[in-house]
Structure formats: structure tokens, C-alpha cells
Design a protein around this motif. Structure first.
Motif, PDB file in Angstrom:
ATOM      1  N   VAL A 107       1.092  -1.105   0.003  1.00 27.79           N
ATOM      2  CA  VAL A 107       0.020   0.187   0.023  1.00 27.79           C
ATOM      3  C   VAL A 107       0.945   1.297   0.096  1.00 27.79           C
ATOM      4  CG1 VAL A 107      -1.739   1.325   1.276  1.00 27.79           C
ATOM      5  CG2 VAL A 107      -1.888  -1.092   1.090  1.00 27.79           C
ATOM      6  N   ILE A 108       2.045   1.258   0.884  1.00 25.17           N
ATOM      7  CA  ILE A 108       2.852   2.522   0.874  1.00 25.17           C
ATOM      8  C   ILE A 108       3.435   2.482  -0.615  1.00 25.17           C
ATOM      9  CG2 ILE A 108       5.006   3.261   1.765  1.00 25.17           C
ATOM     10  CD1 ILE A 108       4.302   1.903   4.412  1.00 25.17           C
ATOM     11  N   LEU A 109       3.647   1.560  -1.097  1.00 30.11           N
ATOM     12  CA  LEU A 109       4.642   1.570  -2.572  1.00 30.11           C
ATOM     13  C   LEU A 109       3.380   2.193  -3.552  1.00 30.11           C
ATOM     14  CD1 LEU A 109       6.337  -1.889  -2.758  1.00 30.11           C
ATOM     15  CD2 LEU A 109       7.221   0.573  -2.236  1.00 30.11           C
ATOM     16  N   ILE A 110       2.269   1.677  -3.542  1.00 30.38           N
ATOM     17  CA  ILE A 110       1.114   2.272  -4.489  1.00 30.38           C
ATOM     18  C   ILE A 110       0.816   3.795  -4.074  1.00 30.38           C
ATOM     19  CG2 ILE A 110      -1.280   1.956  -4.922  1.00 30.38           C
ATOM     20  CD1 ILE A 110       0.271  -0.182  -5.986  1.00 30.38           C
ATOM     21  N   ILE A 111       0.708   4.156  -2.987  1.00 35.46           N
ATOM     22  CA  ILE A 111       0.610   5.778  -2.493  1.00 35.46           C
ATOM     23  C   ILE A 111       1.851   6.565  -2.987  1.00 35.46           C
ATOM     24  CG2 ILE A 111       0.391   7.032  -0.853  1.00 35.46           C
ATOM     25  CD1 ILE A 111      -1.015   4.995   0.731  1.00 35.46           C
ATOM     26  N   PHE A 112       3.097   5.722  -2.960  1.00 35.84           N
ATOM     27  CA  PHE A 112       4.068   6.739  -3.632  1.00 35.84           C
ATOM     28  C   PHE A 112       4.054   6.590  -4.731  1.00 35.84           C
ATOM     29  CE2 PHE A 112       8.581   6.510  -4.813  1.00 35.84           C
ATOM     30  CZ  PHE A 112       9.147   7.947  -4.181  1.00 35.84           C
ATOM     31  N   ALA A 113       3.761   5.523  -5.609  1.00 33.05           N
ATOM     32  CA  ALA A 113       3.654   5.730  -7.009  1.00 33.05           C
ATOM     33  C   ALA A 113       2.886   6.648  -7.565  1.00 33.05           C
ATOM     34  CB  ALA A 113       3.548   4.052  -7.595  1.00 33.05           C
ATOM     35  N   LEU A 114       1.530   6.576  -6.976  1.00 34.04           N
ATOM     36  CA  LEU A 114       0.555   7.639  -7.384  1.00 34.04           C
ATOM     37  C   LEU A 114       0.913   8.847  -7.248  1.00 34.04           C
ATOM     38  CD1 LEU A 114      -2.709   5.618  -5.791  1.00 34.04           C
ATOM     39  CD2 LEU A 114      -2.339   6.051  -8.499  1.00 34.04           C
ATOM     40  N   ALA A 115       1.533   9.382  -6.045  1.00 31.43           N
ATOM     41  CA  ALA A 115       1.931  10.726  -5.743  1.00 31.43           C
ATOM     42  C   ALA A 115       3.113  11.162  -6.703  1.00 31.43           C
ATOM     43  CB  ALA A 115       2.520  10.596  -4.481  1.00 31.43           C
ATOM     44  N   ALA A 116       3.946  10.080  -6.874  1.00 28.71           N
ATOM     45  CA  ALA A 116       5.245  10.503  -7.887  1.00 28.71           C
ATOM     46  C   ALA A 116       4.746  10.718  -9.201  1.00 28.71           C
ATOM     47  CB  ALA A 116       6.210   9.351  -7.931  1.00 28.71           C
ATOM     48  N   ALA A 117       3.714   9.902  -9.542  1.00 24.81           N
ATOM     49  CA  ALA A 117       3.047   9.986 -11.107  1.00 24.81           C
ATOM     50  C   ALA A 117       2.455  11.487 -11.281  1.00 24.81           C
ATOM     51  CB  ALA A 117       2.158   8.810 -11.457  1.00 24.81           C
ATOM     52  N   ILE A 118       1.512  11.736 -10.163  1.00 29.54           N
ATOM     53  CA  ILE A 118       0.882  13.056 -10.257  1.00 29.54           C
ATOM     54  C   ILE A 118       1.642  14.101 -10.406  1.00 29.54           C
ATOM     55  CG2 ILE A 118      -0.712  14.443  -9.005  1.00 29.54           C
ATOM     56  CD1 ILE A 118      -2.171  11.848  -7.984  1.00 29.54           C
ATOM     57  N   ILE A 119       2.701  14.142  -9.484  1.00 34.24           N
ATOM     58  CA  ILE A 119       3.755  15.104  -9.693  1.00 34.24           C
ATOM     59  C   ILE A 119       4.448  15.415 -10.678  1.00 34.24           C
ATOM     60  CG2 ILE A 119       5.951  16.002  -8.405  1.00 34.24           C
ATOM     61  CD1 ILE A 119       4.984  14.714  -5.864  1.00 34.24           C
ATOM     62  N   CYS A 120       5.032  14.169 -11.268  1.00 29.17           N
ATOM     63  CA  CYS A 120       5.891  14.408 -12.380  1.00 29.17           C
ATOM     64  C   CYS A 120       4.764  14.759 -13.655  1.00 29.17           C
ATOM     65  CB  CYS A 120       6.387  12.922 -12.764  1.00 29.17           C
ATOM     66  SG  CYS A 120       7.565  12.198 -11.707  1.00 29.17           S
ATOM     67  N   GLY A 121       3.559  14.194 -13.747  1.00 30.51           N
ATOM     68  CA  GLY A 121       2.634  14.742 -14.763  1.00 30.51           C
ATOM     69  C   GLY A 121       2.490  16.196 -14.771  1.00 30.51           C
ATOM     70  N   LEU A 122       2.063  16.698 -13.719  1.00 34.16           N
ATOM     71  CA  LEU A 122       1.848  18.247 -13.243  1.00 34.16           C
ATOM     72  C   LEU A 122       3.164  18.922 -13.748  1.00 34.16           C
ATOM     73  CD1 LEU A 122      -0.093  18.215  -9.952  1.00 34.16           C
ATOM     74  CD2 LEU A 122      -0.963  18.407 -12.250  1.00 34.16           C
ATOM     75  N   ILE A 123       4.366  18.515 -13.355  1.00 31.87           N
ATOM     76  CA  ILE A 123       5.532  19.199 -13.800  1.00 31.87           C
ATOM     77  C   ILE A 123       5.648  19.218 -15.549  1.00 31.87           C
ATOM     78  CG2 ILE A 123       8.112  19.129 -13.773  1.00 31.87           C
ATOM     79  CD1 ILE A 123       7.874  17.929 -10.846  1.00 31.87           C
ATOM     80  N   VAL A 124       5.467  18.107 -15.886  1.00 31.60           N
ATOM     81  CA  VAL A 124       5.738  17.994 -17.538  1.00 31.60           C
ATOM     82  C   VAL A 124       4.582  18.802 -18.127  1.00 31.60           C
ATOM     83  CG1 VAL A 124       5.778  16.699 -19.343  1.00 31.60           C
ATOM     84  CG2 VAL A 124       7.028  15.637 -17.349  1.00 31.60           C
ATOM     85  N   ASN A 125       3.487  18.732 -17.814  1.00 32.96           N
ATOM     86  CA  ASN A 125       2.279  19.360 -18.325  1.00 32.96           C
ATOM     87  C   ASN A 125       2.549  21.001 -18.370  1.00 32.96           C
ATOM     88  OD1 ASN A 125       1.037  17.144 -19.357  1.00 32.96           O
ATOM     89  ND2 ASN A 125      -0.192  17.367 -17.515  1.00 32.96           N
ATOM     90  N   ARG A 126       3.269  21.559 -16.965  1.00 35.98           N
ATOM     91  CA  ARG A 126       3.297  22.839 -16.713  1.00 35.98           C
ATOM     92  C   ARG A 126       4.592  23.427 -17.314  1.00 35.98           C
ATOM     93  NH1 ARG A 126       3.835  27.492 -16.527  1.00 35.98           N
ATOM     94  NH2 ARG A 126       3.525  28.805 -14.871  1.00 35.98           N
ATOM     95  N   PHE A 127       5.656  22.679 -17.544  1.00 34.49           N
ATOM     96  CA  PHE A 127       6.973  23.448 -17.995  1.00 34.49           C
ATOM     97  C   PHE A 127       7.469  23.108 -19.260  1.00 34.49           C
ATOM     98  CE2 PHE A 127       7.000  23.520 -13.102  1.00 34.49           C
ATOM     99  CZ  PHE A 127       7.182  25.000 -13.120  1.00 34.49           C
TER     100      PHE A 127
END
Length: 539
Positions: free
Chosen positions: A133-153
């Protein structure tokens, strides 16, 4: 890495052997649950072998680790003596207890062989890893952060990154998973049936208990179907398209399609229901001729272990796949699925609440008990299940509370609790059905009422037929998505939520086991009373 030690095969050595196994597995960083199962495995095997062993016989315990798989083997030289088999002459209560404990251990991970005069029985377990569960939460958070960064910059990088890297990686993973699913399903169902040989001798209890398991699962399925039809838009069955059949025609077609016309074609086509049908027929046939073809039995057991290990290895990559799929969704502008998933989570929780309320109503009406007092009685067991997401961890306290506080006979508790871990999974059905409808709706797929009914039938069959192994969520969704032509890319979101719901599902399933066991005890008491009255009248 390998450790081994010899012990005298006698009752006095059991405690020291169990301590040795526990200490070794602590060094290998196994989970507390697996250490308990391994100690139970060692103790029960030694008790069984001491009954036929000669004075001075030696038991050797070997513990071997390869990669993250640990094998615990017990062996001794003497006449053939299989701890997994039970004589028809044994007493009923001993038989119930023995089978229940073997199911708790996990028969799909236990193998027995007799070669060159040596009895060898092996239990396979895994090294303790990070909480998924910790790994899943970390993967979801990392994907959201990376996606927002790429879409923004760097929004121009999105299409190229998705087409050249993310999509090929996800397709490679789902292709590999797809190749494992059908053979694992076939072998796991055979192993489950093959290792339950003595249940046929327990018709009185198993018939009542299993009817409650299926009854609660059916109730759960009805609630899930109603929730799905209310929340998700359904296609009119009379409209044109691939779903242009009425509900009864489609259900009948699904039922008749279970019987394959070609054995090999069902595997090539990936037809799930035909595979389960063939597995059930094969498992029953192997039961009829058990002992006649030991080589075939060994091949099935070892193959099941091989495919189970392969599935574990593939599922260990799931956090990476979730990261890739969610990242790709955000780059493709489909990030709204993350927000819309909140609604389906709430819907599933409402279904869980309704199931619990109906179960408590049955306690009030059938058992004449106060529901609040009932919850207070089994509360400690439910808290263990909620905190560990492990039905095995609840075995000891559940058995104690059932026997001491609920008045359930010992052999019924020892049999029902582990058997329920295999068959009683009513809280799995709403998650499977509603997540499937949610992902299908996201990909603009619409289903008729007939589709939903056939879908829930498949969910019920899979929840009962497939043992509770690691990676079961993604395994089950792969089968359902293939059946209803839902893109496998949606597995990331479905499997993530399935794992996050694991704690609630485990708690609910343990709750349903206790409900079924309680009602079975009540039925048995009624039958006992009728027998007493009949005998008195006869006298």
C-alpha cells in the motif's frame, strides 16, 4: 543461503524445532504471519510423524533462500507417511481440525514427496517486503507530481514521451501478465480442489457452511449490481451494436459457453470460464484417482508453485506500472479519472455498509442477539484484520473467541475459519464489479443490463474460485477486462484501488466468515435437538 539442523523425532523436540524455525525466519526477515504459519507447519508435521516413527529417528530441518523465496523442508528416513493425507479411520473432530490447519498453512505452497526412503515435505514462503500500500501511494503521488511538472513546464515533451516510452513499457507488462493469467488460473483451481479431498467427508457441516458463504456472496452481488445500474449509465438493450441481445439470451449464452468444444482452443483464446470448467473437471478427476498417478500430482503441484512465483515476480513490478500508466494518463489529458474515482470509492463503501447492516440484521433475527453486543464480542478480531489485512493473522484469536465467547464447537471453528479464507469473499465482489464499470465508463464503453448481470456472475465465480494470493487484484481484473474488451491500461487504476481496499475487504470477509459460522452452529444445534426429540419419542 542454506541452514539445516537435526532433531530427534519425538514430542519433546517439537518446541525446540519450532523455536529454531522462528529464529531462522527472523534472520530472513519474514513476516510475523509467515513465521506463525511456518511454526504451525513444523509442529503439525512433527506430531504426525512421531506417531509412526521409531525411537531414535532423526528429523532434519532445512531452510534455503533463493532470491526472495524461502523454502522450509522437513525430512526423515522411514516408511512413507504423508502429513497432508488423512486416514478415513480418524475421528471427525481431529479431521476437521487437521484440515483447517492445513488450509491455514496454505496447501498450494506445500508439497510432499517420498524418494529413496525419505519423507520430504516443503513449505514455501516469501521474504518480508515493503508494505504494498505504501508503494502504491508513493507511485500515485510520484506520477501526479511528474505529470503536473511536465504539463506545466514542458508540454511538448508529453506526446513523444508517451508514444516512445510509456505506452510500449505498459504494453510489454500487460502482455507478459496476459501470458501468465490463464495457466495460473487453471493450475490454482486444480490445486485448490485437489488439496481439499476430505471435504467430501464433511457433508453435514460443509453443506450448511458453504450455503452461507454463497448466500452472503449472492447478497453482495445483488447490492453491487443495483449500485452499478443506478450510478453508471447503461445502454438500452434494444439499441444496435455489439450488445444487441436480451438479458436472458446473453446469460444463457454465457452459461453454455462454459463447456469448450476444443480443450486447447480455450487456452489459446483466453476463455476464462472454459478454463475454470476444465480445471474443475480435472481437479475432480484427480481426486477420484488420487494416489494412482503420483507423478501427475507432483507436476501439477510444482507447476502451480512455479506459476505462482512468476505471478509474484510480475506483480512486484506493479508500483512501476502504476506510475507509468498514471503518468501517461496525465500527459494525455486524462487526469480527470483520478478525481472521478472518488465517487466510485464512496459507492463501494456504501455497498460495504449495506452488506454489514444486513449481516447484523441476520444476527438479530436468526440468533436473537443484540447486534452491538455481537460487534463488541468479535471487535478484537476485526481490528486485527483491519490493521494487518491478513485473514491468517486472525486465526488464533478468531478461534478462541468463537469457542469461548460465542459457544461455537471447536471443530467447527477450526474448520470454518481457514476454509472461509478460501471461499468467503463477499466483499470482493462490489470492488470487482464497480471498478470494472468505472474503468469501462472512463473508456466510453457502455454496457447493457445483460452485460452487468453476466459481469457480476463472472466476478462471483472468480472470487470463489481463485485463492487469495498476492497480486489477486490485478490478476482478477485482467481476466474481467479481457472478457469485456476493456483496455488493459485501465488495470493500473483498478489494481491500485483494489489494493487500497484490501484492508476493508479482508475485515469484511473475516466478518462474513464469523456470521456464516455462527449461523451454521445455530443450524447444527437445531438438528441436534430434533435428533434428541426423535430418540426420546422412540424410547
Amino acid at each position: 543461503m542454506k541452514d539445516k539442523r537435526d532433531f530427534r523425532l519425538e514430542i519433546a523436540s517439537i518446541e525446540s524445532a519450532g523455536d529454531y524455525v522462528r529464529d531462522i525466519l527472523k534472520q530472513y526477515k519474514c513476516t510475523d504471519r509467515d513465521m506463525v504459519r511456518a511454526q504451525l507447519f513444523t509442529e503439525e508435521t512433527m506430531v504426525y510423524w512421531t506417531e509412526t516413527a521409531n525411537e531414535g529417528d532423526i528429523l532434519q530441518i532445512n531452510v534455503r533462500k533463493r532470491f526472495k523465496t524461502i523454502s522450509l523442508s522437513l525430512s526423515y528416513r522411514g516408511a512413507q507417511s504423508n502429513p497432508l493425507a488423512i486416514s478415513d479411520e480418524e475421528e471427525d473432530e481431529t479431521e476437521f481440525s487437521f484440515i483447517g490447519q492445513n488450509i491455514l498453512i496454505g496447501l498450494s505452497t506445500v508439497t510432499y514427496s517420498y524418494e529413496n526412503g525419505y519423507n520430504v515435505i516443503t513449505f514455501t514462503l516469501k521474504e518480508k517486503g515493503t508494505n504494498p500500500v505504501i508503494l502504491i501511494i508513493f507511485a500515485l503521488a510520484a506520477a501526479i507530481i511528474c505529470g503536473l511538472i511536465v504539463n506545466r513546464f514542458a508540454p511538448s515533451l508529453g506526446p513523444g514521451l508517451s508514444a516512445s516510452i510509456l505506452i510500449p513499457l505498459s504494453k510489454a507488462f500487460f502482455g507478459l501478465l496476459n501470458a501468465i493469467v490463464i495457466p495460473f488460473l487453471f493450475l490454482s483451481v486444480i490445486a485448490s480442489i485437489f488439496n481439499m479431498e476430505n471435504i467430501a467427508q464433511m457433508k453435514r457441516i460443509f453443506r450448511i457452511l458453504f450455503s452461507w458463504f454463497l448466500g452472503l456472496t449472492a447478497m453482495s452481488a445483488v447490492i453491487a449490481v443495483l449500485a452499478g445500474m443506478i450510478y453508471f449509465p447503461l445502454q438500452n438493450g434494444a439499441s444496435t451494436g455489439v450488445n444487441e441481445v436480451n438479458i436472458w439470451t446473453q446469460i444463457a449464452k454465457m452459461l453454455f459457453d462454459i463447456i469448450p468444444s476444443n480443450i486447447f482452443q480455450s487456452f489459446l483464446d483466453g476463455n476464462t470460464l472454459q478454463t475454470i470448467f476444465l480445471a474443475v473437471i480435472t481437479g475432480i478427476t484427480m481426486l477420484v484417482y488420487k494416489g494412482r498417478f503420483p507423478v501427475i500430482s507432483k507436476v501439477v503441484s510444482e507447476s502451480n508453485l512455479i506459476f505462482s512465483t512468476m505471478l509474484d515476480a510480475i506483480c512486484s513490478l506493479m508500483p512501476w506500472v502504476i506510475f507509468i500508466c498514471i503518468f501517461d494518463m496525465l500527459l494525455s489529458g486524462d487526469g480527470r479519472v483520478l478525481l472521478s474515482s472518488i465517487a466510485v470509492v464512496v459507492l463501494i463503501c456504501i455497498c460495504f455498509l449495506l452488506i454489514v447492516l444486513l449481516c447484523l440484521l441476520s444476527v438479530a433475527l436468526i440468533e436473537k442477539q443484540n447486534p452491538l453486543q455481537y460487534i463488541k464480542t468479535i471487535g478484537p478480531v476485526l481490528l486485527i484484520a483491519l490493521s494487518t489485512a491478513s485473514s491468517s493473522a486472525t486465526f488464533a484469536p478468531h478461534s478462541m473467541i468463537a469457542s469461548n465467547k460465542q459457544g461455537i464447537r471447536d471443530y467447527l471453528a477450526n474448520f470454518s475459519i481457514p476454509v472461509g479464507a478460501l471461499f468467503a469473499k463477499p466483499f470482493v465482489v462490489p470492488v470487482l464489479l464497480l471498478m470494472t464499470l468505472f474503468v469501462g465508463n472512463f473508456y466510453s464503453l457502455t454496457f447493457t443490463a445483460a452485460d452487468v448481470v453476466s459481469m457480476v456472475l463472472l466476478c462471483v465465480i472468480l472470487s470463489v474460485a481463485v485463492p487469495p494470493v498476492q497480486g489477486m487484484g490485478i490478476f482478477l481484473f485482467t481476466i474481467i477486462f479481457k472478457r469485456f474488451t476493456i483496455p488493459l491500461e485501465g488495470l493500473a487504476m483498478a489494481a491500485s484501488l483494489f489494493m487500497l481496499f484490501d484492508y476493508l475487504m479482508t475485515t469484511g470477509n473475516v466478518f462474513s466468515i464469523n456470521i456464516s459460522m455462527l449461523h451454521t452452529e445455530q443450524r447444527l444445534r437445531e438438528k441436534d435437538k430434533r435428533v434428541i426429540v426423535y430418540n426420546n419419542q422412540k424410547c
